[in-house]
Structures are given as structure tokens and as C-alpha cells.
Design a protein around this motif. Structure first.
Motif, PDB file in Angstrom:
ATOM      1  N   LYS A 201       0.837  -1.191   0.000  1.00  0.00           N
ATOM      2  CA  LYS A 201       0.000   0.000   0.000  1.00  0.00           C
ATOM      3  C   LYS A 201       0.874   1.244   0.000  1.00  0.00           C
ATOM      4  O   LYS A 201       1.954   1.266   0.605  1.00  0.00           O
ATOM      5  N   LYS A 202       0.366   2.255  -0.672  1.00  0.00           N
ATOM      6  CA  LYS A 202       1.066   3.527  -0.686  1.00  0.00           C
ATOM      7  C   LYS A 202       0.899   4.193   0.673  1.00  0.00           C
ATOM      8  O   LYS A 202      -0.176   4.127   1.265  1.00  0.00           O
ATOM      9  N   PRO A 203       1.937   4.813   1.165  1.00  0.00           N
ATOM     10  CA  PRO A 203       1.777   5.506   2.443  1.00  0.00           C
ATOM     11  C   PRO A 203       0.834   6.696   2.287  1.00  0.00           C
ATOM     12  O   PRO A 203       0.861   7.398   1.272  1.00  0.00           O
TER      13      PRO A 203
END
Length: 154
Positions: free
Chosen positions: A66-68
Motif C-alpha cells: 500500500k502507498k503511504p
């Protein structure tokens, strides 16, 4: 059909083998005469048998990265409106107090203790004097107050 005797070691062995083969409790109960699905589940539970764990799903084996997320500043809390000053306490004269039985129809009906009533002159349209009327009755709320309180729970 075989007779359901949960204490019989042969029945327990067959039950254990069928359970490990992946049969359902309903299918096992159908094999034994007098067994119900719930009795089979109870016996399996008491024996401490469980289903073997299934292999991990492909999505769990290769999890997505997941993208931060960007950190947001907390929302400022609304400033509460100042509360109105409390009303001054009502001073009630109880010098007219007498036993309830001696009270007349135009005297305050507020009970002070076991058998004494206030007996001051009543407020027109009430059974109580002005001081006790203000203690007992709350003013009715407006339609705006009702709508505001309903919005809170909608």
C-alpha cells in the motif's frame, strides 16, 4: 446404519476418520442411527478435533504494497458557546406548612416530608405555589430545539 453410541471407541474412531476426511457434521450424522448434527458437533468439540488449516490464499501469499498515506493535520474542534448563567435559586417560604389533611384546595400541594404540605397560596392554573411550580415543571422546548436534537441522532 450404525447405532450412535458416543462412548463406544469404534464409533469415536469412525467419527474421527470421517471428520479428518472432510465430511460435514450432517453427513456424519446421516451415517449413524440416532445421531443429530448437533450431537456430532458436540462430540467433535469434546474430542478437540478441528479442521486442518486451509492453504493461504494467493492474495495473502503476495500481499499488495500500500502507498503511504499523507498525514493530515487534526481538524480544529469547534469552540463551544458559553453556557448561560444559572438561574438564581428560588427561595420558598415554608412557614405556611401544615399537615396534608388540613390543606385546602387553594393551597400548595407540594409535600415537604411525611405528612406536611407547603400550603402557600397557589399559582393560578397550578396545584403548587410559584416556587414549587418552578421546581416541578420544565418549560416546553420549541420546535427548533426538537429539530436540532433530532438532527444529532440522524
Amino acid at each position: 446404519m450404525k447405532i450412535w453410541e458416543p462412548q463406544n471407541p469404534a464409533v469415536v474412531d469412525e467419527l474421527t476418520a470421517m471428520w479428518k476426511d472432510g465430511k460435514s457434521a450432517t453427513e456424519i450424522a446421516a451415517v449413524f442411527d440416532g445421531a443429530t448434527r448437533n450431537s456430532v458437533i458436540g462430540k467433535i468439540h469434546r474430542l478437540g478435533l478441528g479442521r486442518p488449516r486451509r492453504a493461504a490464499r494467493a492474495s495473502l501469499a503476495n500481499p499488495r504494497v500500500k502507498k503511504p498515506r499523507a498525514i493530515r493535520a487534526p481538524k480544529p474542534r469547534p469552540v463551544a458557546a458559553p453556557r448561560p448563567a444559572p438561574k438564581p435559586a428560588v427561595v420558598i417560604d415554608i412557614s405556611h406548612a401544615r399537615p396534608w389533611i388540613e390543606r385546602s384546595a387553594r393551597q400548595c400541594a407540594y409535600l415537604l416530608d411525611d405528612d406536611r404540605a407547603c400550603c402557600a397560596a397557589i399559582k393560578p392554573g397550578s396545584s403548587y405555589c410559584a416556587g414549587h411550580h418552578s421546581l416541578i415543571y420544565r418549560p416546553t422546548s420549541s420546535a427548533d430545539d426538537l429539530a436540532r436534537s433530532l438532527r444529532k441522532y440522524a
